[in-house]
Design a protein around this motif. Structure first.
Motif, PDB file in Angstrom:
ATOM      1  N   GLN A   4       0.850  -1.187   0.000  1.00 43.86           N
ATOM      2  CA  GLN A   4       0.000   0.000   0.000  1.00 43.86           C
ATOM      3  C   GLN A   4       0.883   1.233   0.000  1.00 43.86           C
ATOM      4  N   ALA A   5       0.894   1.946  -1.131  1.00 44.19           N
ATOM      5  CA  ALA A   5       1.706   3.148  -1.253  1.00 44.19           C
ATOM      6  C   ALA A   5       0.876   4.378  -0.929  1.00 44.19           C
ATOM      7  N   SER A   6       1.526   5.371  -0.360  1.00 47.62           N
ATOM      8  CA  SER A   6       0.845   6.619  -0.023  1.00 47.62           C
ATOM      9  C   SER A   6       1.860   7.759   0.017  1.00 47.62           C
ATOM     10  N   GLY A   7       1.338   8.978   0.102  1.00 43.85           N
ATOM     11  CA  GLY A   7       2.203  10.138   0.279  1.00 43.85           C
ATOM     12  C   GLY A   7       2.358  11.027  -0.935  1.00 43.85           C
ATOM     13  N   CYS A  21       5.409   3.054   1.753  1.00 48.79           N
ATOM     14  CA  CYS A  21       4.844   1.822   1.196  1.00 48.79           C
ATOM     15  C   CYS A  21       4.851   0.770   2.296  1.00 48.79           C
ATOM     16  N   ALA A  22       3.660   0.399   2.724  1.00 52.82           N
ATOM     17  CA  ALA A  22       3.517  -0.588   3.778  1.00 52.82           C
ATOM     18  C   ALA A  22       3.219  -1.952   3.166  1.00 52.82           C
ATOM     19  N   ALA A  23       3.902  -2.963   3.663  1.00 54.16           N
ATOM     20  CA  ALA A  23       3.743  -4.312   3.126  1.00 54.16           C
ATOM     21  C   ALA A  23       3.132  -5.241   4.156  1.00 54.16           C
ATOM     22  N   SER A  24       2.319  -6.146   3.676  1.00 50.53           N
ATOM     23  CA  SER A  24       1.786  -7.186   4.537  1.00 50.53           C
ATOM     24  C   SER A  24       2.721  -8.382   4.480  1.00 50.53           C
ATOM     25  N   GLY A  25       2.523  -9.336   5.370  1.00 49.26           N
ATOM     26  CA  GLY A  25       3.312 -10.553   5.304  1.00 49.26           C
ATOM     27  C   GLY A  25       4.584 -10.502   6.117  1.00 49.26           C
ATOM     28  N   SER A  26       5.270 -11.624   6.162  1.00 55.89           N
ATOM     29  CA  SER A  26       6.419 -11.768   7.041  1.00 55.89           C
ATOM     30  C   SER A  26       7.755 -11.760   6.312  1.00 55.89           C
ATOM     31  N   ILE A  27       7.739 -11.503   5.008  1.00 53.16           N
ATOM     32  CA  ILE A  27       8.984 -11.584   4.240  1.00 53.16           C
ATOM     33  C   ILE A  27       9.623 -10.225   4.006  1.00 53.16           C
ATOM     34  N   TYR A  93       5.532   3.802  -7.890  1.00 50.83           N
ATOM     35  CA  TYR A  93       5.136   2.475  -7.459  1.00 50.83           C
ATOM     36  C   TYR A  93       6.213   1.872  -6.558  1.00 50.83           C
ATOM     37  N   CYS A  94       5.785   1.138  -5.557  1.00 52.24           N
ATOM     38  CA  CYS A  94       6.746   0.365  -4.783  1.00 52.24           C
ATOM     39  C   CYS A  94       6.672  -1.089  -5.220  1.00 52.24           C
ATOM     40  N   LYS A  95       7.785  -1.737  -5.099  1.00 47.03           N
ATOM     41  CA  LYS A  95       7.880  -3.141  -5.488  1.00 47.03           C
ATOM     42  C   LYS A  95       8.671  -3.916  -4.450  1.00 47.03           C
ATOM     43  N   LEU A  96       8.158  -5.090  -4.129  1.00 49.00           N
ATOM     44  CA  LEU A  96       8.849  -6.022  -3.246  1.00 49.00           C
ATOM     45  C   LEU A  96       9.311  -7.198  -4.094  1.00 49.00           C
ATOM     46  N   ARG A  97      10.578  -7.535  -3.957  1.00 48.30           N
ATOM     47  CA  ARG A  97      11.105  -8.680  -4.704  1.00 48.30           C
ATOM     48  C   ARG A  97      11.611  -9.722  -3.712  1.00 48.30           C
ATOM     49  N   ASP A 102       8.026 -10.723  -8.027  1.00 50.18           N
ATOM     50  CA  ASP A 102       7.816  -9.301  -7.817  1.00 50.18           C
ATOM     51  C   ASP A 102       6.375  -9.037  -7.407  1.00 50.18           C
ATOM     52  N   TYR A 103       6.212  -8.171  -6.436  1.00 53.21           N
ATOM     53  CA  TYR A 103       4.891  -7.748  -5.968  1.00 53.21           C
ATOM     54  C   TYR A 103       4.856  -6.227  -6.049  1.00 53.21           C
ATOM     55  N   TRP A 104       3.794  -5.701  -6.649  1.00 52.62           N
ATOM     56  CA  TRP A 104       3.683  -4.262  -6.879  1.00 52.62           C
ATOM     57  C   TRP A 104       2.569  -3.643  -6.049  1.00 52.62           C
ATOM     58  N   GLY A 105       2.834  -2.408  -5.614  1.00 52.58           N
ATOM     59  CA  GLY A 105       1.790  -1.611  -4.990  1.00 52.58           C
ATOM     60  C   GLY A 105       0.961  -0.932  -6.066  1.00 52.58           C
ATOM     61  N   GLN A 106      -0.038  -0.176  -5.630  1.00 51.26           N
ATOM     62  CA  GLN A 106      -1.001   0.386  -6.558  1.00 51.26           C
ATOM     63  C   GLN A 106      -0.566   1.716  -7.188  1.00 51.26           C
ATOM     64  N   GLY A 107       0.482   2.311  -6.708  1.00 57.86           N
ATOM     65  CA  GLY A 107       0.956   3.568  -7.265  1.00 57.86           C
ATOM     66  C   GLY A 107       0.392   4.781  -6.555  1.00 57.86           C
ATOM     67  N   THR A 108       1.196   5.809  -6.477  1.00 57.15           N
ATOM     68  CA  THR A 108       0.762   7.081  -5.900  1.00 57.15           C
ATOM     69  C   THR A 108       1.282   8.203  -6.804  1.00 57.15           C
ATOM     70  N   GLN A 109       0.396   9.143  -7.104  1.00 57.22           N
ATOM     71  CA  GLN A 109       0.706  10.188  -8.084  1.00 57.22           C
ATOM     72  C   GLN A 109       1.503  11.314  -7.431  1.00 57.22           C
ATOM     73  N   VAL A 110       2.574  11.704  -8.105  1.00 55.63           N
ATOM     74  CA  VAL A 110       3.350  12.878  -7.700  1.00 55.63           C
ATOM     75  C   VAL A 110       3.333  13.874  -8.859  1.00 55.63           C
ATOM     76  N   ILE A 111       2.897  15.085  -8.560  1.00 49.39           N
ATOM     77  CA  ILE A 111       2.875  16.141  -9.562  1.00 49.39           C
ATOM     78  C   ILE A 111       3.687  17.314  -9.045  1.00 49.39           C
TER      79      ILE A 111
END
Length: 114
Positions: A4-7, A21-27, A93-97, A102-111
């Motif tokens: 979950q990306a934010s900011g 970017c907050a991640a769920s899970g234990s990895i 976008y944040c990505k966890l590898r 690869d696992y991707w977050g939903q993206g957050t817009q920066v203007i």
């Protein structure tokens, strides 16, 4: 794994933003985390990445302005962005590898307005 990306938001050139970017899970603590961005009409590109021991690397275009960090206790990766430029405008976008996946977050817009 869910990310979950934010900011993101609208900021003037020269300003700052902090993405999270907050991640769920234990990895999370053993995973490579990265921030990518995609501007309109362009390919997605790596902005910064950090591995489990805290070592990081950056795209040349953001070196000295952006800082990636991670808090394993909070399963969160951050991107501190300073001295923002109009060309930093993109969806981030944040990505966890981990283990070749690869696992991707939903993206957050920066203007960044000039």
């Amino acid at each position: 794994v869910q990310l979950q990306a934010s900011g993101g938001g609208l900021v003037q050139a020269g300003g700052s933003l902090r993405l999270s970017c907050a991640a769920s899970g234990s990895i999370f603590s053993i995973s490579r985390m990265g921030w990518y961005r995609q501007a309109p009409g362009k390919q997605r590109e790596l902005v910064a990445a950090v591995v489990s021991d805290g070592s990081s690397n950056y795209a040349d275009s953001v070196k000295g302005r952006f800082t990636i960090s991670r808090d394993n206790a909070k399963n969160t990766v951050y991107l501190e962005m300073n001295s923002l430029k109009a060309e930093d405008t993109a969806v981030y976008y944040c990505k966890l590898r981990w283990s070749g996946r690869d696992y991707w977050g939903q993206g957050t817009q920066v203007i960044v307005s000039s």
